[in-house]
Every structure is written in C-alpha cells, then in structure tokens.
Design an enzyme around this catalytic site. Structure first.
Site, short mmCIF file in Angstrom:
data_model
loop_
_atom_site.label_atom_id
_atom_site.label_comp_id
_atom_site.label_asym_id
_atom_site.label_seq_id
_atom_site.Cartn_x
_atom_site.Cartn_y
_atom_site.Cartn_z
N ARG A 1 0.86 -1.18 0.00
CA ARG A 1 0.00 0.00 0.00
C ARG A 1 0.90 1.23 0.00
O ARG A 1 1.72 1.41 0.90
CB ARG A 1 -0.91 -0.02 1.24
CG ARG A 1 -1.69 1.24 1.42
CD ARG A 1 -2.69 1.17 2.57
NE ARG A 1 -3.33 2.47 2.65
CZ ARG A 1 -3.17 3.34 3.65
NH1 ARG A 1 -2.43 3.04 4.70
NH2 ARG A 1 -3.75 4.52 3.61
N GLU B 1 -6.97 8.80 6.34
CA GLU B 1 -7.22 9.45 7.63
C GLU B 1 -7.64 10.91 7.49
O GLU B 1 -6.91 11.82 7.92
CB GLU B 1 -5.98 9.35 8.53
CG GLU B 1 -5.53 7.93 8.80
CD GLU B 1 -4.35 7.83 9.77
OE1 GLU B 1 -3.93 8.86 10.31
OE2 GLU B 1 -3.86 6.72 9.98
N ASN C 1 -7.32 2.04 9.92
CA ASN C 1 -6.00 2.17 10.56
C ASN C 1 -6.21 2.11 12.05
O ASN C 1 -6.96 2.92 12.61
CB ASN C 1 -5.33 3.50 10.18
CG ASN C 1 -4.94 3.56 8.72
OD1 ASN C 1 -5.07 2.58 7.99
ND2 ASN C 1 -4.45 4.71 8.29
N TYR D 1 -4.39 1.83 15.90
CA TYR D 1 -3.18 1.90 16.72
C TYR D 1 -3.44 1.70 18.20
O TYR D 1 -2.65 1.08 18.89
CB TYR D 1 -2.46 3.24 16.50
CG TYR D 1 -1.82 3.30 15.13
CD1 TYR D 1 -0.57 2.77 14.92
CD2 TYR D 1 -2.51 3.83 14.05
CE1 TYR D 1 0.02 2.76 13.67
CE2 TYR D 1 -1.94 3.84 12.78
CZ TYR D 1 -0.67 3.30 12.60
OH TYR D 1 -0.10 3.28 11.35
O1 IFM Z 1 2.84 7.54 10.11
C1 IFM Z 1 1.47 7.62 10.29
C2 IFM Z 1 0.75 7.46 8.96
O2 IFM Z 1 1.18 8.40 8.04
C3 IFM Z 1 -0.73 7.61 9.15
N1 IFM Z 1 -1.22 6.77 10.20
C4 IFM Z 1 -0.52 6.76 11.45
C5 IFM Z 1 0.96 6.57 11.23
C6 IFM Z 1 1.70 6.57 12.57
O3 IFM Z 1 1.54 7.79 13.22
#
Ligand code: IFM
Length: 440
Positions: free
Chosen positions: A77, A166, A292, A294
């Site tokens: 990606r 995002e 995404n 985290y």
């Molecule tokens: O590095 C970033 C990415 O560009 C977008 N999502 C989160 C990642 C980590 O902060």
C-alpha cells in the site's frame, strides 16, 4: 501453543506514504506540497527534519521491491504525491511524475505484489492551499480531476483505489492543533475541512468509476476504540458518548448518510456548511473500508484516562491494547452495514537498537504485531469480513511532526547511509506470510 490460520486469499501487506518515504522533493518537475513548506519552517518538525530525502524510495524502489519479495508480501500500500503529478495541484500534468508511479507499479506487478494505491496521504499541493485549500469548495473538484488522471494511467494494473488516508488527521492535526501541515488552529475551519474532505472523497469515487467502473474504491479511516475502564454504567456512558461525538465523524456520513445526532448536538456551534446533495455524494456505496488501528481511548465515570496503570506504551505515547482492535471491528460491524474491511495500517514505534550482530531484535514490535494479528483473526471468527492487513510500516520513515525520531518499520533504515536491514519483526512476518499462520 495456539495456531491462528488465515484464509488462503488473506492479503498480507505493508504500507508506506509518499512524503514519508519518497524523498526527491524537488526532482523531475515535482511541485511543492504543504509538507515541504511546513517541514522547512523552523520549529515545526523535531530536529528540523524534512522529507527532502526520507528513505529515497523514489530512487531505491527496485531495492525496496526486492525486500518486499524477500518478506513474501502479497500487497504493497503506497500513496501518490499529488504535486508530483500536478505541480500546481491542477492543470498541467507532470509526465515524469506519472512515469515514476508507472515504473513502481510495473515493478510490483512483476514481483507478484498487488499494488493498493492511496490518492492522498497528506502531501497536499501548496498552490491549492494558497487558493483556500480544503476549506474552499471550488478546490474539491481538482481532487476528482487528479483521481481521473491516475486511473487513466494506472487503472489497467491497480484494482484497489483509496481516496483519502485518515481525513480526521488532515482536519484536526492540520487545522485544529496545528501540529501537522498546514499548521492552522481554527476549530470552525476544522469542521468544514472534515466535511469538505468527504465531499472530495465522493467526487473522486465518481471520477474513478466514470473512468473504470470495474475498479474497487474505498477510503481509509483511523479509528480508536472507546473503552470503559470499569463496569460502572457511567464509565460505559462516557465511552459511548465519546465514540458518538468523535469517532463517528466519518463513519456515520459515509455509511449512514448523515451526521450522528450526538455529534451534531455536541458540536452545534461549529457545524459545517452542508449543501444539498452532499450526503448522497458522501455515502456512495464503497467496495472496501480501510481501518487504521493503533490504540484506544479509555473512560471512567469522570472522563478520559491519560495513563492506564500497568499498560505498555509505544514511543508515540499510545497504549498497547490489542483486544481493543477486536472490539472495534465488532463494534463497527454491528453499527454499520460495511463492505469488506482491510486493516490498512497497524504497527508501533519503539526505540530500536542495532545489536552487535548488526540485527535489530525488536521483540516489542514483533509482539505488538503478533497480538494484533491474533485479534484480527478472532474478529474474523466473530463474523467480521476482514480481507487483509497492512503493517505500518514497511520502512522506518518520516513520522510527520516527529521527523525521524519514531521508527515504525519492520525494515530499519539507516538515515546516514540509507541502508535497509530487515528487523526481527520483518523476519517473523515473512514466516507468518509463508505459513499463513500466526503462532501464539
Ligand atoms: O505515520 C502515520 C501514517 O502516516 C498515518 N497513520 C498513522 C501513522 C503513525 O503515526
């Protein structure tokens, strides 16, 4: 020992983004992006780091594809630098920019690695910003024009197209906290930018399908789970309110066609200008959703919890909580009618060291990835249709306002020599991919 077998067609990938890895900031006719401008503004990025060279992926992509092959990646990606294609964001096309992505995509196809393209991952053309950027509705159509240019050139080899990465970070970090380019701090603008980004997404979806209706189109949203810290019903209510007021910003308009009533009530002072037809444009059916993931936010009856006692934190200050990924996937699957999901980013920054043997024994990253893969597999068993997973990131890279101080890669990049070294987490991932299995 438990073995988690993934389906045969599950897409094991890794991700990067143009400004974070490419470098070649002023080469072959590329125009200026807001991140070029921002990173060159003193005080904006740690250590004054810029993306001028980054990982030099622009020149080293053949080596990077060879590394992807070594890992056995099924998909890569990446995002396209809009001002590399259109130096002014609109109008004259820079053929050399298109040629770069053409070579990259050919290289991926030759290596049997499926390209997943993202049209915009934050390096917005400076020239368009100076015309009002995402706040100016007249600019939104330029995103659709740019999408059509890329589909015409690459649509014969790329099936999966993502409009935006995002949008929440574009709006909030770029226009509210000012920690990202363009560095504004204006909450009213932030809300309008968030809305306009969804309109631009809708226009791009139409533009892509007008050129080639066979392609699969999606968007990538970053979602944090909202968890209650205890069984107190007031904690659960806090978590639910926070979810409805914040985390539904993009999910609700895109998958229901209207803003969540709790969000409208919460942000009633700063509601964006929504025009007739916007919601239909925004809520067009998508072929996939990129998530995404985290970390999570945690709530007690009193409000949000900053530090969770006993929890591990990454270098970003984000709590490590893999089970929250399973809960998130189930929650969105329950609340919305969703297309297939790809985890388009998941990974962690930890302070890596190069050991005397020359290797990077990044046990913590390996564990982080392993546990998130397991939770993904469990969510699939719960009934969530997850088709693939992209580790963030293939390479250590430019982590926006943190510059090069945060390393997310499963491949280390030495920023002096640009030498790449596969970390232990990368070697582990190669074994997972070859066996389609994660072992706990
Ligand atoms: O590095 C970033 C990415 O560009 C977008 N999502 C989160 C990642 C980590 O902060």
């Amino acid at each position: 020992m438990t073995e988690y077998l993934f389906p045969y067609h599950f897409v094991f990938g890794a991700a990067t983004a143009s400004y974070q890895v490419e470098g070649a900031a002023n080469e072959d006719g590329k125009g200026e992006s807001i991140w070029d401008r921002f990173s060159h503004t003193p005080g904006k990025v740690t250590n004054g780091d810029t993306g001028d060279v980054a990982c030099d992926h622009y020149h080293r992509w053949p080596e990077d594809i060879a590394l992807m092959r070594r890992l056995g990646l099924k998909a890569y990606r990446f995002s396209v630098s809009w001002p590399r294609i259109l130096p002014s964001g609109r109008g004259v096309v820079n053929q050399a920019g298109l040629d770069f992505y053409d070579r990259l995509v050919d290289g991926l196809c030759a290596a049997n690695i499926e390209p997943f393209i993202t049209l915009h991952h934050w390096d917005y053309p400076q020239a368009l910003y100076e015309m009002g950027g995402w706040t100016n509705r007249d600019n939104l159509g330029y995103f659709a024009d740019y999408a059509a240019i890329l589909v015409k050139r690459l649509g014969d080899r790329i099936e999966k197209w993502t409009t935006l990465n995002e949008p929440g970070v574009i709006a909030w970090d770029g226009y509210c906290s000012g920690e990202h380019a363009p560095g504004e701090q204006d909450f009213v603008k932030t809300r309008q930018v968030a809305h306009n980004l969804m309109v631009a997404h809708g226009l791009a979806v139409q533009a892509i399908r007008a050129v080639n209706p066979e392609l699969q189109v999606g968007i990538v949203l970053n979602q944090w789970m909202s968890d209650a810290a205890d069984d107190d019903p007031r904690s659960r209510q806090q978590a639910e309110d926070a979810w409805n007021q914040g985390e539904t910003t993009f999910l609700h308009p895109i998958f229901k066609g209207y803003y969540h009533p709790a969000q409208v009530a919460f942000a009633s002072e700063t509601l964006p200008d929504v025009r007739a037809g916007d919601m239909a444009l925004i809520s067009q059916k998508l072929d996939f959703l990129g998530i995404n993931f985290y970390s999570r936010n945690l709530y007690t009856a009193q409000g949000s919890v900053d530090q969770v006692p006993g929890s591990e934190y990454t270098e970003m200050g984000w709590e490590v909580c893999a089970p929250a990924l399973r809960r998130l996937l189930n929650k969105i699957n329950h609340e919305y009618t969703l297309p297939p999901i790809y985890i388009t980013e998941n990974g962690a920054a930890f302070p890596d060291v190069v050991a005397p043997d020359g290797c990077v024994h990044d046990e913590r990253r390996l564990d982080y990835l392993k546990n998130h893969f397991i939770q993904t597999r469990l969510a699939m068993q719960d009934g969530v249709d997850v088709r693939g997973y992209f580790v963030w990131s293939l390479l250590d890279n430019f982590e926006w306002g943190h510059g090069y101080t945060k390393r997310f890669g499963i491949i280390r990049v030495d920023y002096q020599t640009l030498q790449r070294t596969i970390k232990d987490s990368g070697e582990w991932y190669a074994r997972v991919i070859s066996r389609h299995t994660v072992t706990d």
